[in-house]
Enzyme design. Structure first.
Site, PDB file in Angstrom:
ATOM      1  N   ARG A  28     -16.737  -4.098  15.249  1.00  0.00           N
ATOM      2  CA  ARG A  28     -17.952  -3.816  14.172  1.00  0.00           C
ATOM      3  C   ARG A  28     -17.851  -5.212  13.365  1.00  0.00           C
ATOM      4  O   ARG A  28     -18.915  -5.965  12.986  1.00  0.00           O
ATOM      5  CB  ARG A  28     -17.736  -2.780  13.516  1.00  0.00           C
ATOM      6  CG  ARG A  28     -18.890  -2.475  12.373  1.00  0.00           C
ATOM      7  CD  ARG A  28     -18.574  -1.413  11.741  1.00  0.00           C
ATOM      8  NE  ARG A  28     -19.700  -1.072  10.521  1.00  0.00           N
ATOM      9  CZ  ARG A  28     -19.271  -0.401   9.363  1.00  0.00           C
ATOM     10  NH1 ARG A  28     -18.170  -0.052   9.014  1.00  0.00           N
ATOM     11  NH2 ARG A  28     -20.433  -0.497   8.689  1.00  0.00           N
TER      12      ARG A  28
ATOM     13  N   HIS B 264     -20.898  -8.112  12.563  1.00  0.00           N
ATOM     14  CA  HIS B 264     -21.424  -7.986  11.204  1.00  0.00           C
ATOM     15  C   HIS B 264     -21.229  -9.660  10.762  1.00  0.00           C
ATOM     16  O   HIS B 264     -22.013 -10.044  10.064  1.00  0.00           O
ATOM     17  CB  HIS B 264     -20.738  -7.107  10.369  1.00  0.00           C
ATOM     18  CG  HIS B 264     -21.259  -5.712  10.226  1.00  0.00           C
ATOM     19  ND1 HIS B 264     -21.463  -4.856   9.147  1.00  0.00           N
ATOM     20  CD2 HIS B 264     -21.585  -5.001  11.356  1.00  0.00           C
ATOM     21  CE1 HIS B 264     -21.964  -3.692   9.511  1.00  0.00           C
ATOM     22  NE2 HIS B 264     -22.243  -3.943  10.832  1.00  0.00           N
TER      23      HIS B 264
ATOM     24  N   ASN C 257     -21.452  -3.188   4.575  1.00  0.00           N
ATOM     25  CA  ASN C 257     -20.001  -3.405   4.769  1.00  0.00           C
ATOM     26  C   ASN C 257     -19.210  -2.538   4.054  1.00  0.00           C
ATOM     27  O   ASN C 257     -18.062  -2.777   3.931  1.00  0.00           O
ATOM     28  CB  ASN C 257     -19.826  -4.808   4.708  1.00  0.00           C
ATOM     29  CG  ASN C 257     -20.377  -5.677   5.579  1.00  0.00           C
ATOM     30  OD1 ASN C 257     -20.673  -5.329   6.852  1.00  0.00           O
ATOM     31  ND2 ASN C 257     -20.787  -6.959   5.407  1.00  0.00           N
TER      32      ASN C 257
ATOM     33  N   HIS D 101     -20.640   0.691  20.727  1.00  0.00           N
ATOM     34  CA  HIS D 101     -20.501   2.100  20.509  1.00  0.00           C
ATOM     35  C   HIS D 101     -19.701   3.100  21.291  1.00  0.00           C
ATOM     36  O   HIS D 101     -19.479   4.215  20.886  1.00  0.00           O
ATOM     37  CB  HIS D 101     -21.819   2.551  20.082  1.00  0.00           C
ATOM     38  CG  HIS D 101     -22.390   2.040  18.913  1.00  0.00           C
ATOM     39  ND1 HIS D 101     -23.828   2.396  18.445  1.00  0.00           N
ATOM     40  CD2 HIS D 101     -22.229   1.166  18.090  1.00  0.00           C
ATOM     41  CE1 HIS D 101     -24.139   1.567  17.606  1.00  0.00           C
ATOM     42  NE2 HIS D 101     -23.137   1.072  17.067  1.00  0.00           N
TER      43      HIS D 101
END
Length: 345
Positions: A71, A75, A104, A202
């Site tokens: 992740r 990001h 975040n 995911h």
């Protein structure tokens, strides 16, 4: 389980060749001073070995760090490019960095990246960028979760511009529809197939209840449920995530309850995520949105029915390499920080 993972070796030659072919083909059209596989071959030849060795130890201690680092790479790349700026801490009170932004707030893995960085600084001072460490750690997180191995292009340098507001502007929220998702991804030169492939991230990890409460309890503002969500799955989610209580659950959805992104397989990188989305509509509205576009739905259906993961793994390698090129700093641009979270004065 982790003793078995410690014995993992690089994947079969056929899979390596497929991933390598993707990378080599892409590099054929890359400009000078671009990323390349083996960038540290001369300056720090053990760089990737150090990262992988430390990642093995980190995930033996806490397997939940794997999806967190995957992740983090996403990001980082979507906000001002893959430049490691997500790591920077604010140096002034009230001056918020990417780390402080709401999307975040639940980010984990910062300590893991700093730990790897410290190891590399001990053997190759001021050589390997934080941005490259994040990219390599994301790859290793997938591999050590029984996913594919793929070659990571390196040569990124670190950026020192970090603004919290950019995060909310550049990242598609979990309740995005397919039109919004495609818009956010197209800005980063990622197409519909890339979207469907990258959402496979995911396959590992969990979420807090906050991002799905609207889908469960107030989808259109009329206290209703998303009609595209499988009723049985929705009932299971409601047991885990009760309706938010005004004035009590105003924590941005960062409660203690963890909901698996891919039930039954949330720490194994495999194809079950696509079967889950096809059967239930997925956890997030953005997961379910993949079924509302002919290209992304077609890909979900193909992977969900696949008997072998090889084709998806090759697609995943290509998409991750492509995302990893987003607005990178190379050559004389950017910097190499000795500590990823601290600005260089």
């Amino acid at each position: 389980m982790w003793r078995e993972r410690q014995r993992l070796r690089p994947p079969p030659p056929l899979l390596v060749a497929a991933a390598a072919l993707v990378v080599v083909s892409a590099l054929a059209s890359a400009p000078e001073a671009a990323l390349q596989v083996g960038f540290y071959h001369e300056t720090c030849p053990i760089a990737e070995d150090v990262v992988l060795a430390e990642m093995r130890l980190i995930l033996m201690e806490d397997a939940t760090v794997a999806p967190a680092l995957l992740r983090m790479h996403y990001h980082d790349c979507f906000v001002q490019g893959c430049d490691g700026s997500i790591m920077l801490r604010s140096r002034k009170k009230g001056n918020k960095t990417e780390r402080d932004a709401l999307p975040n707030r639940s980010m984990r893995g910062y300590d893991a990246i700093e730990r790897i960085k410290a190891r590399l600084e001990a053997v190759c001072p001021l050589t390997v960028s934080c941005a490259d460490i994040i990219a390599m750690a994301a790859r290793d997180a997938v591999y050590l979760s029984h996913g594919p191995w793929y070659d990571v292009e390196t040569g990124r340098r670190d950026g020192n511009l970090t603004v919290a507001e950019y995060v909310e502007n550049d990242l598609p929220p979990p309740d995005s529809n397919i039109v919004d998702v495609k818009t956010f991804f197209s800005v980063k030169s990622l197409n519909s197939k890339d979207i469907a492939v990258l959402f496979g991230c995911h396959s590992i990890g969990t979420s807090h209840c906050g991002p799905i409460q609207k889908r469960l309890y107030n989808f259109t503002g009329s206290m209703d449920q998303d009609p595209s969500l499988n009723p049985d799955y929705a009932a299971e989610l409601k047991k885990l995530c009760p309706p938010p209580r005004p004035g009590v659950d105003d924590d941005g959805g960062e409660g203690k309850t963890k909901v698996p992104l891919d039930p039954g397989s949330n720490y194994t990188f495999d194809l079950s995520y696509y079967r889950h989305v096809l059967a239930t509509g997925g956890l997030f509205q953005s997961d379910g949105s993949l079924l509302h576009d002919p290209v992304t739905r077609g890909y979900v259906e193909k992977v969900a029915k696949a008997k072998s993961p090889d084709e998806y793994y090759a697609d995943f390698a290509a998409a991750m390499v492509k995302m990893g090129r987003t607005d990178v700093l190379v050559g004389d641009l950017g910097e190499i920080r000795p500590t990823c979270g601290i600005f260089v004065d």
